[in-house]
Design a protein around this motif. Structure first.
Motif, short mmCIF file in Angstrom:
data_model
loop_
_atom_site.label_atom_id
_atom_site.label_comp_id
_atom_site.label_asym_id
_atom_site.label_seq_id
_atom_site.Cartn_x
_atom_site.Cartn_y
_atom_site.Cartn_z
N LEU A 156 44.71 52.09 -18.42
CA LEU A 156 45.80 51.19 -18.05
C LEU A 156 47.15 51.83 -18.38
O LEU A 156 48.09 51.77 -17.58
N TYR A 157 47.23 52.45 -19.57
CA TYR A 157 48.51 53.00 -20.01
C TYR A 157 48.85 54.32 -19.31
O TYR A 157 49.99 54.53 -18.87
N THR A 158 47.90 55.23 -19.20
CA THR A 158 48.21 56.56 -18.68
C THR A 158 48.32 56.60 -17.16
O THR A 158 48.91 57.54 -16.61
N THR A 159 47.78 55.60 -16.46
CA THR A 159 47.85 55.61 -14.99
C THR A 159 48.75 54.51 -14.44
O THR A 159 49.23 54.60 -13.31
N GLY A 160 48.97 53.43 -15.22
CA GLY A 160 49.79 52.33 -14.75
C GLY A 160 49.13 51.50 -13.66
O GLY A 160 49.81 50.76 -12.93
N THR A 268 55.10 49.18 -19.20
CA THR A 268 55.31 50.19 -20.23
C THR A 268 55.19 51.60 -19.64
O THR A 268 56.01 52.48 -19.93
N THR A 269 54.19 51.81 -18.81
CA THR A 269 53.99 53.10 -18.16
C THR A 269 55.21 53.45 -17.30
O THR A 269 55.74 54.57 -17.37
N ALA A 270 55.64 52.49 -16.48
CA ALA A 270 56.75 52.74 -15.57
C ALA A 270 58.04 53.03 -16.33
O ALA A 270 58.78 53.97 -16.00
N ILE A 283 57.21 57.77 -9.11
CA ILE A 283 56.76 56.57 -9.82
C ILE A 283 56.24 55.54 -8.82
O ILE A 283 55.22 54.88 -9.05
N ARG A 284 56.93 55.41 -7.69
CA ARG A 284 56.48 54.50 -6.64
C ARG A 284 55.08 54.85 -6.17
O ARG A 284 54.20 53.98 -6.03
N ASP A 285 54.84 56.14 -5.92
CA ASP A 285 53.53 56.58 -5.44
C ASP A 285 52.45 56.37 -6.50
O ASP A 285 51.32 56.00 -6.20
N LEU A 286 52.80 56.62 -7.76
CA LEU A 286 51.83 56.44 -8.85
C LEU A 286 51.43 54.98 -8.98
O LEU A 286 50.25 54.66 -9.11
N LEU A 287 52.41 54.08 -8.93
CA LEU A 287 52.14 52.66 -9.12
C LEU A 287 51.61 51.98 -7.86
O LEU A 287 51.12 50.85 -7.92
N GLU A 296 62.67 50.20 -8.23
CA GLU A 296 64.04 50.27 -8.75
C GLU A 296 64.31 49.28 -9.88
O GLU A 296 65.26 49.46 -10.64
N ILE A 297 63.47 48.24 -10.01
CA ILE A 297 63.70 47.27 -11.10
C ILE A 297 63.59 47.96 -12.46
O ILE A 297 64.26 47.58 -13.41
N TYR A 298 62.76 49.01 -12.53
CA TYR A 298 62.61 49.73 -13.80
C TYR A 298 63.85 50.58 -14.09
O TYR A 298 64.27 50.71 -15.24
N ALA A 299 64.41 51.15 -13.04
CA ALA A 299 65.63 51.94 -13.23
C ALA A 299 66.78 51.04 -13.67
O ALA A 299 67.58 51.40 -14.54
N ARG A 300 66.87 49.84 -13.07
CA ARG A 300 67.93 48.90 -13.45
C ARG A 300 67.74 48.43 -14.89
O ARG A 300 68.71 48.30 -15.65
#
Length: 341
Positions: A156-160, A268-270, A283-287, A296-300
């Motif tokens: 869960l943590y290392t792959t998101g 947390t991962t993101a 990050i988009r592709d990973l999640l 973009e919510i994580y960047a904000r």
């Protein structure tokens, strides 16, 4: 025998033919929509005293749709996002009916025109690195299912990945040869490969050996099973995350927020990736986000936290300023008299 209403007939077609065949909807979407219509029938019974077997197509009016959505929030205490999900299910059924009952087209257009409510942006809850370490360290590898729980939290943590994606992993989806990857089946039947960290490969291999999943005939088996030896449910994964987060919270209450969930591990991962400077596209592709706008919510959130940190630090180094007008009686008198008639 009681005659079936048009509503019952077309709702059956909608769920058995239209959604799975015409739309290609996933079982998860169909199940969510199914529950939405259970609630709609409950609403018709409670508010209009029309039992489920008496509801008719003509009951799908603009007034009933608006009242139903309000009932969800008032009587059922549904949040805005849940209300919007129920509205999406209703709209999907209405679009199906538009071609079957063109005589109701004006009414259906009014229903589809009901605006979706905007939910306030919630603050993203996530853990710092030390808190993640504390959380995972609560797993006792010597206890039964300890290794399984460790692999669950680590993945869960290392792959998101989402909980729904985690419980669908089969042994054959793991590639434990370089480059280490995991095939993930995401929303909308879209699949993607996510990288696996080299450090967790030995733990996964040990888990496979322990469960005797390291044999060719086990390739189609689910990676994680519960105590009934059945595939995990979302509730089961929620229970595991909740159990270890509660244990960690007793040690460091300030590090682990209350009601911690698997989705907050995804946050947390993101956030960890954003803070490390990883490009949002990756990050988009990973999640598995459809649009980078979601990412973009994580960047904000990261920018907001940085600003708060800078503002907090600046209070220590910037001397307090006293507004000039506070000591300027003439200016104050002018402001008091300004625009007075």
């Amino acid at each position: 025998m009681m005659k079936r209403t048009d509503f019952a007939v077309y709702l059956n077609k909608y769920f058995t033919i239209y959604l799975p065949n015409t739309c290609g909807s996933t079982p998860q979407t169909i199940d969510s929509y199914r529950y939405s219509f259970i609630l709609f029938l409950t609403y018709m019974q409670e508010r209009h005293h029309i039992s489920a077997d008496r509801v008719d197509i003509s009951d799908l009016t603009y007034e009933n749709a608006v009242s139903y959505l309000s009932w969800l929030q008032e009587a059922r205490s549904n949040g805005i996002s849940t209300r919007n999900q129920r509205q999406a299910a209703l709209n999907s059924f209405i679009r199906f009916l538009m071609y079957e009952f063109p005589e109701y087209l004006p009414e259906y257009q009014k229903i589809l025109g009901i605006p979706v409510k905007k939910a306030p942006q919630k603050e993203i809850t996530y853990l710092k690195t030390g808190a993640v370490t504390l959380l995972i360290s609560q797993v006792d590898l010597n206890r039964q299912n300890g290794l399984r729980d460790y692999v669950i939290l680590s993945l869960l943590y290392t792959t998101g990945i989402r909980v729904g994606e985690l419980i669908q992993i089969r042994i054959k989806d793991l590639s434990l040869q370089e480059p280490f990857t995991l095939l993930v089946r995401g929303k909308g039947q879209k699949s993607r490969y996510v990288p696996l960290m080299r450090s967790i490969i030995p733990v996964i291999q040990k888990y496979l050996v322990q469960k005797r999943f390291d044999k060719p005939e086990k390739l189609d088996a689910w990676l994680f099973n519960n105590h009934m030896n059945e595939p995990f449910t979302r509730q089961g994964i929620n229970y595991i995350v909740g159990k270890y987060s509660t244990m960690a919270r007793t040690i460091a209450p300030d590090m682990i927020p209350g009601a911690f969930s698997p989705h907050k591990i995804r946050h947390t991962t993101a956030m960890g990736l954003v803070e490390s400077g990883v490009d949002l596209i990756y990050i988009r592709d990973l999640l598995g986000h459809v649009s980078v706008k979601t990412t973009e919510i994580y960047a904000r959130a990261d920018a907001m936290h940085k600003r708060q940190a800078i503002e907090a630090a600046s209070k220590e180094i910037v001397p307090p300023e006293e507004s000039e007008w506070e000591n300027d009686s003439k200016l104050k008198d002018w402001l008091k008299s300004f625009n007075r008639r």
